[in-house]
Design a protein around this motif. Sequence first.
Motif, PDB file in Angstrom:
ATOM      1  N   ASP A  10     -19.882  18.618   5.074  1.00  0.00           N
ATOM      2  CA  ASP A  10     -20.421  17.383   4.468  1.00  0.00           C
ATOM      3  C   ASP A  10     -19.416  16.650   3.594  1.00  0.00           C
ATOM      4  O   ASP A  10     -19.782  15.829   2.744  1.00  0.00           O
ATOM      5  CB  ASP A  10     -21.685  17.666   3.643  1.00  0.00           C
ATOM      6  N   LYS A  11     -18.127  16.927   3.790  1.00  0.00           N
ATOM      7  CA  LYS A  11     -17.069  16.217   3.072  1.00  0.00           C
ATOM      8  C   LYS A  11     -16.184  15.497   4.099  1.00  0.00           C
ATOM      9  O   LYS A  11     -16.056  15.965   5.240  1.00  0.00           O
ATOM     10  CB  LYS A  11     -16.220  17.190   2.243  1.00  0.00           C
ATOM     11  N   HIS A  12     -15.586  14.417   3.643  1.00  0.00           N
ATOM     12  CA  HIS A  12     -14.770  13.601   4.543  1.00  0.00           C
ATOM     13  C   HIS A  12     -13.451  13.260   3.852  1.00  0.00           C
ATOM     14  O   HIS A  12     -13.472  12.715   2.745  1.00  0.00           O
ATOM     15  CB  HIS A  12     -15.501  12.308   4.902  1.00  0.00           C
ATOM     16  N   ILE A  13     -12.363  13.573   4.501  1.00  0.00           N
ATOM     17  CA  ILE A  13     -11.061  13.211   3.923  1.00  0.00           C
ATOM     18  C   ILE A  13     -10.246  12.424   4.947  1.00  0.00           C
ATOM     19  O   ILE A  13     -10.376  12.620   6.161  1.00  0.00           O
ATOM     20  CB  ILE A  13     -10.264  14.435   3.420  1.00  0.00           C
ATOM     21  N   TYR A  14      -9.431  11.543   4.430  1.00  0.00           N
ATOM     22  CA  TYR A  14      -8.530  10.725   5.255  1.00  0.00           C
ATOM     23  C   TYR A  14      -7.108  11.175   4.975  1.00  0.00           C
ATOM     24  O   TYR A  14      -6.658  11.137   3.824  1.00  0.00           O
ATOM     25  CB  TYR A  14      -8.718   9.251   4.884  1.00  0.00           C
ATOM     26  N   ILE A  15      -6.427  11.630   6.011  1.00  0.00           N
ATOM     27  CA  ILE A  15      -5.017  12.004   5.920  1.00  0.00           C
ATOM     28  C   ILE A  15      -4.258  10.875   6.607  1.00  0.00           C
ATOM     29  O   ILE A  15      -4.250  10.776   7.837  1.00  0.00           O
ATOM     30  CB  ILE A  15      -4.762  13.354   6.619  1.00  0.00           C
ATOM     31  N   ALA A  16      -3.641  10.003   5.830  1.00  0.00           N
ATOM     32  CA  ALA A  16      -3.131   8.750   6.388  1.00  0.00           C
ATOM     33  C   ALA A  16      -1.894   8.944   7.259  1.00  0.00           C
ATOM     34  O   ALA A  16      -1.611   8.113   8.122  1.00  0.00           O
ATOM     35  CB  ALA A  16      -2.823   7.779   5.260  1.00  0.00           C
ATOM     36  N   GLY A  17      -1.144  10.034   7.050  1.00  0.00           N
ATOM     37  CA  GLY A  17       0.161  10.134   7.706  1.00  0.00           C
ATOM     38  C   GLY A  17       1.105   9.102   7.116  1.00  0.00           C
ATOM     39  O   GLY A  17       0.830   8.491   6.080  1.00  0.00           O
ATOM     40  N   ASP A  18       2.236   8.910   7.771  1.00  0.00           N
ATOM     41  CA  ASP A  18       3.162   7.862   7.323  1.00  0.00           C
ATOM     42  C   ASP A  18       2.627   6.535   7.830  1.00  0.00           C
ATOM     43  O   ASP A  18       2.453   6.349   9.037  1.00  0.00           O
ATOM     44  CB  ASP A  18       4.560   8.091   7.923  1.00  0.00           C
ATOM     45  N   THR A  19       2.374   5.627   6.931  1.00  0.00           N
ATOM     46  CA  THR A  19       1.872   4.325   7.376  1.00  0.00           C
ATOM     47  C   THR A  19       2.143   3.245   6.345  1.00  0.00           C
ATOM     48  O   THR A  19       2.268   3.520   5.147  1.00  0.00           O
ATOM     49  CB  THR A  19       0.359   4.384   7.686  1.00  0.00           C
ATOM     50  N   ALA A  20       2.223   2.042   6.840  1.00  0.00           N
ATOM     51  CA  ALA A  20       2.139   0.859   5.998  1.00  0.00           C
ATOM     52  C   ALA A  20       0.681   0.625   5.656  1.00  0.00           C
ATOM     53  O   ALA A  20      -0.222   1.179   6.286  1.00  0.00           O
ATOM     54  CB  ALA A  20       2.680  -0.346   6.767  1.00  0.00           C
ATOM     55  N   LEU A  21       0.454  -0.216   4.675  1.00  0.00           N
ATOM     56  CA  LEU A  21      -0.881  -0.752   4.458  1.00  0.00           C
ATOM     57  C   LEU A  21      -1.264  -1.528   5.718  1.00  0.00           C
ATOM     58  O   LEU A  21      -0.479  -2.313   6.238  1.00  0.00           O
ATOM     59  CB  LEU A  21      -0.855  -1.700   3.257  1.00  0.00           C
ATOM     60  N   THR A  22      -2.465  -1.297   6.235  1.00  0.00           N
ATOM     61  CA  THR A  22      -2.894  -2.010   7.433  1.00  0.00           C
ATOM     62  C   THR A  22      -4.384  -2.302   7.370  1.00  0.00           C
ATOM     63  O   THR A  22      -5.157  -1.501   6.836  1.00  0.00           O
ATOM     64  CB  THR A  22      -2.541  -1.211   8.717  1.00  0.00           C
ATOM     65  N   MET A  23      -4.760  -3.449   7.920  1.00  0.00           N
ATOM     66  CA  MET A  23      -6.171  -3.850   7.923  1.00  0.00           C
ATOM     67  C   MET A  23      -7.035  -2.836   8.660  1.00  0.00           C
ATOM     68  O   MET A  23      -8.247  -2.778   8.431  1.00  0.00           O
ATOM     69  CB  MET A  23      -6.321  -5.232   8.572  1.00  0.00           C
ATOM     70  N   ASP A  24      -6.426  -2.074   9.577  1.00  0.00           N
ATOM     71  CA  ASP A  24      -7.200  -1.059  10.318  1.00  0.00           C
ATOM     72  C   ASP A  24      -7.857  -0.046   9.379  1.00  0.00           C
ATOM     73  O   ASP A  24      -8.856   0.575   9.742  1.00  0.00           O
ATOM     74  CB  ASP A  24      -6.295  -0.311  11.303  1.00  0.00           C
ATOM     75  N   MET A  25      -7.298   0.123   8.188  1.00  0.00           N
ATOM     76  CA  MET A  25      -7.910   1.059   7.222  1.00  0.00           C
ATOM     77  C   MET A  25      -9.342   0.644   6.885  1.00  0.00           C
ATOM     78  O   MET A  25     -10.164   1.480   6.536  1.00  0.00           O
ATOM     79  CB  MET A  25      -7.059   1.118   5.952  1.00  0.00           C
ATOM     80  N   LYS A  26      -9.621  -0.636   6.999  1.00  0.00           N
ATOM     81  CA  LYS A  26     -10.978  -1.124   6.685  1.00  0.00           C
ATOM     82  C   LYS A  26     -12.018  -0.632   7.684  1.00  0.00           C
ATOM     83  O   LYS A  26     -13.222  -0.742   7.428  1.00  0.00           O
ATOM     84  CB  LYS A  26     -10.983  -2.659   6.649  1.00  0.00           C
ATOM     85  N   MET A  29       4.008   2.995   2.766  1.00  0.00           N
ATOM     86  CA  MET A  29       3.469   2.256   1.630  1.00  0.00           C
ATOM     87  C   MET A  29       4.098   2.755   0.334  1.00  0.00           C
ATOM     88  O   MET A  29       4.416   3.937   0.207  1.00  0.00           O
ATOM     89  CB  MET A  29       1.965   2.518   1.457  1.00  0.00           C
ATOM     90  N   GLY A  30       4.176   1.876  -0.621  1.00  0.00           N
ATOM     91  CA  GLY A  30       4.474   2.272  -1.986  1.00  0.00           C
ATOM     92  C   GLY A  30       3.188   2.271  -2.802  1.00  0.00           C
ATOM     93  O   GLY A  30       2.083   2.142  -2.252  1.00  0.00           O
ATOM     94  N   ILE A  31       3.338   2.378  -4.097  1.00  0.00           N
ATOM     95  CA  ILE A  31       2.171   2.569  -4.975  1.00  0.00           C
ATOM     96  C   ILE A  31       1.228   1.367  -4.944  1.00  0.00           C
ATOM     97  O   ILE A  31       0.013   1.530  -4.824  1.00  0.00           O
ATOM     98  CB  ILE A  31       2.655   2.879  -6.397  1.00  0.00           C
ATOM     99  N   ASP A  32       1.768   0.164  -5.032  1.00  0.00           N
ATOM    100  CA  ASP A  32       0.882  -1.008  -5.096  1.00  0.00           C
ATOM    101  C   ASP A  32       0.078  -1.162  -3.811  1.00  0.00           C
ATOM    102  O   ASP A  32      -1.123  -1.447  -3.846  1.00  0.00           O
ATOM    103  CB  ASP A  32       1.699  -2.278  -5.378  1.00  0.00           C
ATOM    104  N   ASP A  33       0.734  -0.951  -2.665  1.00  0.00           N
ATOM    105  CA  ASP A  33      -0.004  -1.038  -1.397  1.00  0.00           C
ATOM    106  C   ASP A  33      -0.976   0.133  -1.242  1.00  0.00           C
ATOM    107  O   ASP A  33      -2.035  -0.017  -0.626  1.00  0.00           O
ATOM    108  CB  ASP A  33       0.966  -1.076  -0.205  1.00  0.00           C
ATOM    109  N   ALA A  34      -0.640   1.285  -1.788  1.00  0.00           N
ATOM    110  CA  ALA A  34      -1.573   2.424  -1.707  1.00  0.00           C
ATOM    111  C   ALA A  34      -2.839   2.148  -2.523  1.00  0.00           C
ATOM    112  O   ALA A  34      -3.934   2.577  -2.147  1.00  0.00           O
ATOM    113  CB  ALA A  34      -0.891   3.704  -2.174  1.00  0.00           C
ATOM    114  N   ILE A  35      -2.687   1.408  -3.622  1.00  0.00           N
ATOM    115  CA  ILE A  35      -3.879   1.007  -4.391  1.00  0.00           C
ATOM    116  C   ILE A  35      -4.758   0.081  -3.544  1.00  0.00           C
ATOM    117  O   ILE A  35      -5.983   0.245  -3.491  1.00  0.00           O
ATOM    118  CB  ILE A  35      -3.461   0.349  -5.724  1.00  0.00           C
ATOM    119  N   LEU A  36      -4.125  -0.855  -2.835  1.00  0.00           N
ATOM    120  CA  LEU A  36      -4.895  -1.712  -1.923  1.00  0.00           C
ATOM    121  C   LEU A  36      -5.512  -0.889  -0.790  1.00  0.00           C
ATOM    122  O   LEU A  36      -6.656  -1.131  -0.391  1.00  0.00           O
ATOM    123  CB  LEU A  36      -3.993  -2.806  -1.340  1.00  0.00           C
ATOM    124  N   ALA A  37      -4.769   0.095  -0.300  1.00  0.00           N
ATOM    125  CA  ALA A  37      -5.303   0.956   0.769  1.00  0.00           C
ATOM    126  C   ALA A  37      -6.553   1.691   0.292  1.00  0.00           C
ATOM    127  O   ALA A  37      -7.517   1.849   1.056  1.00  0.00           O
ATOM    128  CB  ALA A  37      -4.244   1.959   1.223  1.00  0.00           C
TER     129      ALA A  37
END
Length: 226
Positions: A132-148, A169-177
């Motif tokens: 009943d838990k869900h985690i996202y392991i992003a791998g290496d990625t840029a910020l992308t709209m697909d995350m939505k 991604m860096g920190i600022d884009d990870a916050i947006l992610a």
Amino acid sequence: MQITFLGHASLLIKIGNNTILVDPFISGNEKTVGIIDIKDLKPDYILVTHAHQDHILDVEVIAKNTGALIVSNYEIATYYENKGYKVHPMNHGGNWTFDFGNLKYVNAVHTSSFPDGSYGGQPGGFVLSAEDKHIYIAGDTALTMDMKLIPLTTKLNLAILPIGDNFTMGIDDAILASDFVECKNILGYHYDTFGYIEIDQDRAIQKFTKADKKLHLLKIGKSITI
Ligand code: NI
Ligand code: MN
């Protein structure tokens, strides 16, 4: 579910009796010396997000030692299958239920060639659902709209995001992610391993806090339980 940081983008996830290793790059990471010994790792599964050296270096030796099932995209799975390893191929958007829970292979914006130049398919990440838990392991990625797309089907408890910049991604884009995936609980990875991806950890934590989010940065060998 217990998630242990093994340095760089390497994770060890315990779910019940199952152990899942993600993107093992340990023997080539001098920061793990004296903390993690790959001989002690006994995974049942090895998840591989993409074919770059800093994600696959220890896949073969650990798979050989343990007989672990390698789960990755079709091209990476086939590469290891041809070398005699047990594999499970996936591709983007696909789900499979394993005995520990469900995996979905999701989009990442990055590249994915093997160190020998052979084709590693398109890179990805995983949404892992278990207990009943869900985690996202992003791998290496840029910020992308697909995350939505992820929160349309899944309410995440934890998002594991690269924050080291330059290659991802860096920190600022990870916050947006973390906005895009609608998860305020973040584990940062893919930082401080080598020169291109060094960060100011205190500043990163402060920036997430200011954005009303929690950034966990684990010392190598330390765990978080969700
Ligand atoms: Ni990469
Ligand atoms: Mn990488």
